[in-house]
Design a protein around this motif. Structure first.
Motif, mmCIF file in Angstrom:
data_model
loop_
_atom_site.group_PDB
_atom_site.id
_atom_site.type_symbol
_atom_site.label_atom_id
_atom_site.label_comp_id
_atom_site.label_asym_id
_atom_site.label_seq_id
_atom_site.Cartn_x
_atom_site.Cartn_y
_atom_site.Cartn_z
ATOM 1 N N ASN A 471 45.246 -61.250 14.307
ATOM 2 C CA ASN A 471 46.960 -61.641 14.597
ATOM 3 C C ASN A 471 47.910 -61.254 15.227
ATOM 4 O O ASN A 471 49.056 -61.854 15.528
ATOM 5 C CB ASN A 471 47.111 -60.833 12.470
ATOM 6 N N ALA A 475 50.357 -63.394 17.548
ATOM 7 C CA ALA A 475 51.992 -63.562 16.931
ATOM 8 C C ALA A 475 52.197 -63.269 18.421
ATOM 9 O O ALA A 475 53.126 -64.576 18.546
ATOM 10 C CB ALA A 475 52.915 -62.684 16.074
ATOM 11 N N ASP A 523 53.136 -54.941 16.671
ATOM 12 C CA ASP A 523 53.140 -55.513 17.790
ATOM 13 C C ASP A 523 54.487 -55.617 18.373
ATOM 14 O O ASP A 523 55.670 -55.811 17.764
ATOM 15 C CB ASP A 523 52.676 -56.562 17.362
ATOM 16 N N THR A 542 48.377 -70.751 6.063
ATOM 17 C CA THR A 542 48.936 -70.085 7.502
ATOM 18 C C THR A 542 49.875 -70.918 8.092
ATOM 19 O O THR A 542 50.511 -72.389 7.456
ATOM 20 C CB THR A 542 47.592 -70.205 8.099
ATOM 21 N N THR A 543 50.452 -70.030 9.138
ATOM 22 C CA THR A 543 51.521 -70.917 10.166
ATOM 23 C C THR A 543 50.865 -71.150 11.684
ATOM 24 O O THR A 543 51.296 -72.222 12.391
ATOM 25 C CB THR A 543 52.262 -69.948 10.403
ATOM 26 N N LYS A 544 49.273 -71.137 11.963
ATOM 27 C CA LYS A 544 48.519 -71.591 12.235
ATOM 28 C C LYS A 544 48.096 -72.801 12.612
ATOM 29 O O LYS A 544 48.321 -73.663 11.843
ATOM 30 C CB LYS A 544 47.391 -70.595 12.695
ATOM 31 N N LEU A 550 42.287 -69.772 9.467
ATOM 32 C CA LEU A 550 41.635 -70.573 8.118
ATOM 33 C C LEU A 550 42.681 -69.613 6.680
ATOM 34 O O LEU A 550 43.614 -70.345 6.075
ATOM 35 C CB LEU A 550 40.605 -70.011 7.101
ATOM 36 N N GLY A 551 44.187 -69.025 7.017
ATOM 37 C CA GLY A 551 45.256 -68.435 5.983
ATOM 38 C C GLY A 551 44.539 -67.499 5.181
ATOM 39 O O GLY A 551 44.703 -67.133 3.753
ATOM 40 N N LEU A 554 44.784 -62.672 5.589
ATOM 41 C CA LEU A 554 45.744 -61.726 5.123
ATOM 42 C C LEU A 554 44.916 -61.254 3.938
ATOM 43 O O LEU A 554 45.541 -60.022 2.899
ATOM 44 C CB LEU A 554 46.986 -61.581 5.555
HETATM 45 P P1 ADP Z 1 45.777 -66.796 9.705
HETATM 46 O O1 ADP Z 1 45.532 -65.864 10.966
HETATM 47 O O2 ADP Z 1 44.353 -67.591 10.277
HETATM 48 O O3 ADP Z 1 47.137 -67.625 9.845
HETATM 49 P P2 ADP Z 1 46.284 -64.905 7.467
HETATM 50 O O4 ADP Z 1 46.281 -64.396 6.813
HETATM 51 O O5 ADP Z 1 45.613 -63.448 9.171
HETATM 52 O O6 ADP Z 1 45.521 -65.835 8.861
HETATM 53 O O7 ADP Z 1 47.991 -65.066 8.062
HETATM 54 C C1 ADP Z 1 48.564 -65.207 7.469
HETATM 55 C C2 ADP Z 1 49.960 -65.816 8.366
HETATM 56 O O8 ADP Z 1 51.072 -64.879 8.603
HETATM 57 C C3 ADP Z 1 50.147 -65.956 9.725
HETATM 58 O O9 ADP Z 1 49.853 -67.604 9.883
HETATM 59 C C4 ADP Z 1 51.494 -65.723 10.436
HETATM 60 O O10 ADP Z 1 51.855 -66.770 9.886
HETATM 61 C C5 ADP Z 1 51.456 -64.283 9.324
HETATM 62 N N1 ADP Z 1 51.104 -63.493 10.676
HETATM 63 C C6 ADP Z 1 50.422 -62.658 9.864
HETATM 64 N N2 ADP Z 1 50.336 -61.924 11.133
HETATM 65 C C7 ADP Z 1 51.730 -61.599 11.798
HETATM 66 C C8 ADP Z 1 51.864 -60.842 13.068
HETATM 67 N N3 ADP Z 1 51.545 -59.764 13.156
HETATM 68 N N4 ADP Z 1 53.311 -61.586 13.041
HETATM 69 C C9 ADP Z 1 54.027 -62.708 12.692
HETATM 70 N N5 ADP Z 1 53.022 -63.538 12.244
HETATM 71 C C10 ADP Z 1 51.913 -62.834 11.059
#
Ligand code: ADP
Length: 603
Positions: A471, A475, A523, A542-544, A550-551, A554
């Motif tokens: 992650n 980012a 980071d 997820t913001t990806k 997949l969100g 975390l």
């Molecule tokens: P994914 O990685 O599939 O998006 P996650 O549950 O791991 O799902 O993460 C959810 C969201 O949390 C990410 O889409 C992102 O927006 C945010 N995120 C996670 N880690 C970070 C980070 N190190 N810096 C900024 N945003 C983060």
């Protein structure tokens, strides 16, 4: 009883009843006070009259007593005896005159005379005693019978006097004449005047024989005269606007009746005083009682008001509570709806992500398979083989997605044990070494010197660490979001380009605080917005880009750490970038020597 109490709560009724009661009481008090005061005043007047009569009667008796013995003594004097026994031609004893004059002067009598048995005046001092007086029944008869004669006398000048007569018996023989002494009544009257009241005396014929100065005014009063008559029933007369009561006493032996007129004004005064006092008292009592009653009624009113207010308040509270519970109910309903909508949204998000994740490789697999068939038909086995290898890689990716989903759906209750944290971090770094070098990010790992052991499961903890690291790399690969604390991503910055002073892009640190162990991954990426912070631990958030995540990372990580009895939190570092912190229980606990260690090498 209850009825009475209920009646007592009606102010007008209570006040009216109280007023009536007080009026009745006042009337009774007024009657009692005036009657009693009148009686007392009457008794006082009676006593005063009795006292006056007794005193004045004594005055009369003592005044007359002085003269009573004078005729008795004189009748025994030789000069007097000679006078009555001698023939009329015999000259008077020269001493007689001086005896009579001296005695008259000494005793203070009006006149002293010697009368013959026929009533003729033989000798006298002032000549006031006439033959007529000497012959009056009261003065003439008793001496002839051997008794002291006495009678009130009306003189020729109209004045009154009192006469005593004693028989002259020469040689103790027959009654030969009498000595008559006239006592003045004026001295008695003067003595009476001192009493300050109308005092007078009447004889047996109800004629006034003596009176003091005050009584003079009454001596011609017809009412008084009528009252003196024994048959009269009247006991009061009125004169000059004043009322008087007549009190009488018989004086022996003069045979007179002594009267005093008592002014009845004190009775009237006593009545007015008692009336005034009782009225004032009643008024005071009424004011006090009405005041008390008012206070009491006000208290009742206040209690009622308070009770009414309490009831109103209770009702308001009830209404508010009802409104509140309605609002709560509505809120719960909305919440349920939202949850439902959220679930549906999540489901939609999940199906969109899943369909994309699966459709893309499926489409690729299909085209690879089609092409492979074409290659085989044309005998181009090598190309076909290449396609089949790609197909295998794609199915492997699909299997990985499926495993992720499985992990999310089912939480394995694996046992926890002592895990070497440093080993886990090193293992994870090794596993994603390719991605790290691809991104060109610099990494620092800072651990305490002594080994750090935590309660966890090695593989699952490693999965979490890998997720946090990837992650972070993701980012840092993004352009910086405006308004966030991030200091911009390093991009493809390498160790060389950044120079020695630049901080590493990824900092992995660990430290122990008592029984807790912290692992932090920080980071230099853009960090996250408030909205992302609220939702980032939700599944499928997820913001990806669609095929990037997949969100679930975390969400799964959060649950894994929670299963270990720890916590996973995230924050924007004050100096920029995101910082994720894993807090775990240290293993072994302090003072627990029995270490059950799991070899890192065993992974
Ligand atoms: P994914 O990685 O599939 O998006 P996650 O549950 O791991 O799902 O993460 C959810 C969201 O949390 C990410 O889409 C992102 O927006 C945010 N995120 C996670 N880690 C970070 C980070 N190190 N810096 C900024 N945003 C983060």
């Amino acid at each position: 009883m209850k009825r009475i109490l209920r009646l007592l709560r009606r102010p007008l009724l209570v006040q009216g009843a109280l007023l009536c009661l007080l009026l009745a009481l006042s009337a009774a008090a007024f009657w009692f006070a005036t009657t009693r005061a009148t009686r007392l005043a009457e008794a006082g007047i009676r006593n005063a009259a009795g006292e006056t009569l007794r005193l004045q009667a004594e005055t009369i008796v003592s005044q007359l007593d002085k003269h009573r013995f004078v005729p008795v003594v004189l009748a025994r004097r030789r000069e007097v005896l000679n006078l009555v026994s001698g023939s009329p031609l015999q000259p008077q004893d020269p001493g007689l005159r001086s005896v009579l004059e001296d005695t008259s002067w000494l005793s203070g009598s009006l006149d002293i005379a010697v009368a013959g048995s026929d009533g003729r005046i033989l000798a006298g001092v002032t000549g006031l005693i006439t033959e007529q007086i000497a012959d009056s029944p009261g003065l003439a008869i008793p001496p002839s019978q051997g008794r002291l004669g006495r009678s009130s006398v009306k003189l020729t000048n109209g004045k009154r006097a009192y006469g005593f007569s004693s028989s002259i018996r020469p040689g103790g023989r027959q009654h030969a004449g009498s000595v008559i002494v006239l006592a003045p009544i004026e001295s008695i009257e003067r003595a009476w005047t001192l009493s300050g009241k109308p005092v007078f005396a009447t004889d047996s014929r109800q004629e006034i024989v003596a009176r003091d100065l005050q009584a003079i005014e009454f001596s011609n009063d017809e009412g008084l005269m009528a009252m003196l008559h024994p048959a009269s029933l009247a006991s009061e007369i009125e004169k000059g606007g004043e009322r008087y009561a007549l009190f009488t006493r018989i004086i022996n032996p003069a045979g007179w009746r002594l009267h005093v007129l008592e002014n009845l004004r004190p009775i009237g005064e006593a009545w007015s005083q008692a009336a005034l006092i009782s009225l004032l008292g009643s008024a005071l009592l009424m004011v006090a009682a009405m005041g008390l009653a008012n206070r009491w009624l006000n208290r009742i009113r206040q209690i009622r008001l308070e009770r009414a207010n309490a009831i109103r308040l209770e009702r308001t509270v009830r209404e508010r509570t009802r409104e509140l519970s309605h609002a709560n109910e509505r809120l719960r309903h909305t919440q349920r709806e939202l949850v439902q909508a959220g679930k549906l949204a999540g489901l939609g998000q999940m199906s969109a992500a899943l369909s994309h994740e699966y459709n893309q490789p499926l489409a690729a697999i299909r085209s690879y398979a089609d092409n492979a068939a074409q290659y085989l038909k044309r005998g181009r086995v090598k190309e076909a083989e290449g396609n089949i290898t790609r197909i295998a890689a794609l199915t492997a990716r699909m299997a990985a997605i499926s495993k992720d989903l499985q992990n999310f759906a089912r939480r394995p209750q694996e046992r926890t044990s002592a895990v070497d944290l440093r080993g886990v971090v090193d293992g994870a770094l090794e596993l994603i070494a390719g991605r790290i070098s691809e991104s060109g990010a610099s990494i620092s790992v800072d651990f305490p010197d002594e080994p750090v052991q935590v309660r966890a499961g090695t593989n699952r903890l490693q999965q979490v660490v890998i997720n946090l690291l990837t992650n972070a790399l993701d980012a840092m690969a993004q352009p910086a979001e405006p308004g966030l604390a991030g200091q911009g991503r390093p991009g493809s910055a390498t160790k060389g380009k950044r120079g020695k002073q630049s901080p590493p892009d990824l900092q992995i640190t660990s430290h122990r605080e008592g029984e807790r162990v912290f692992l932090k991954v920080r980071d230099r990426g853009p960090g996250f917005s408030r909205e992302v912070a609220e939702k980032m631990f939700d599944p499928f958030y997820t913001t990806k880009a669609v095929n990037q995540g997949l969100g679930l990372g975390l969400s799964i990580s959060y649950n894994i750490i929670r299963d270990f009895g720890g916590t996973l939190t995230a924050r924007n570092h004050p100096d920029g970038g995101a910082e994720f912190s894993i807090e775990l229980e240290a293993w072994p606990q302090t003072g627990d020597p029995g270490i059950k260690q799991e070899a890192v090498a065993a992974q």
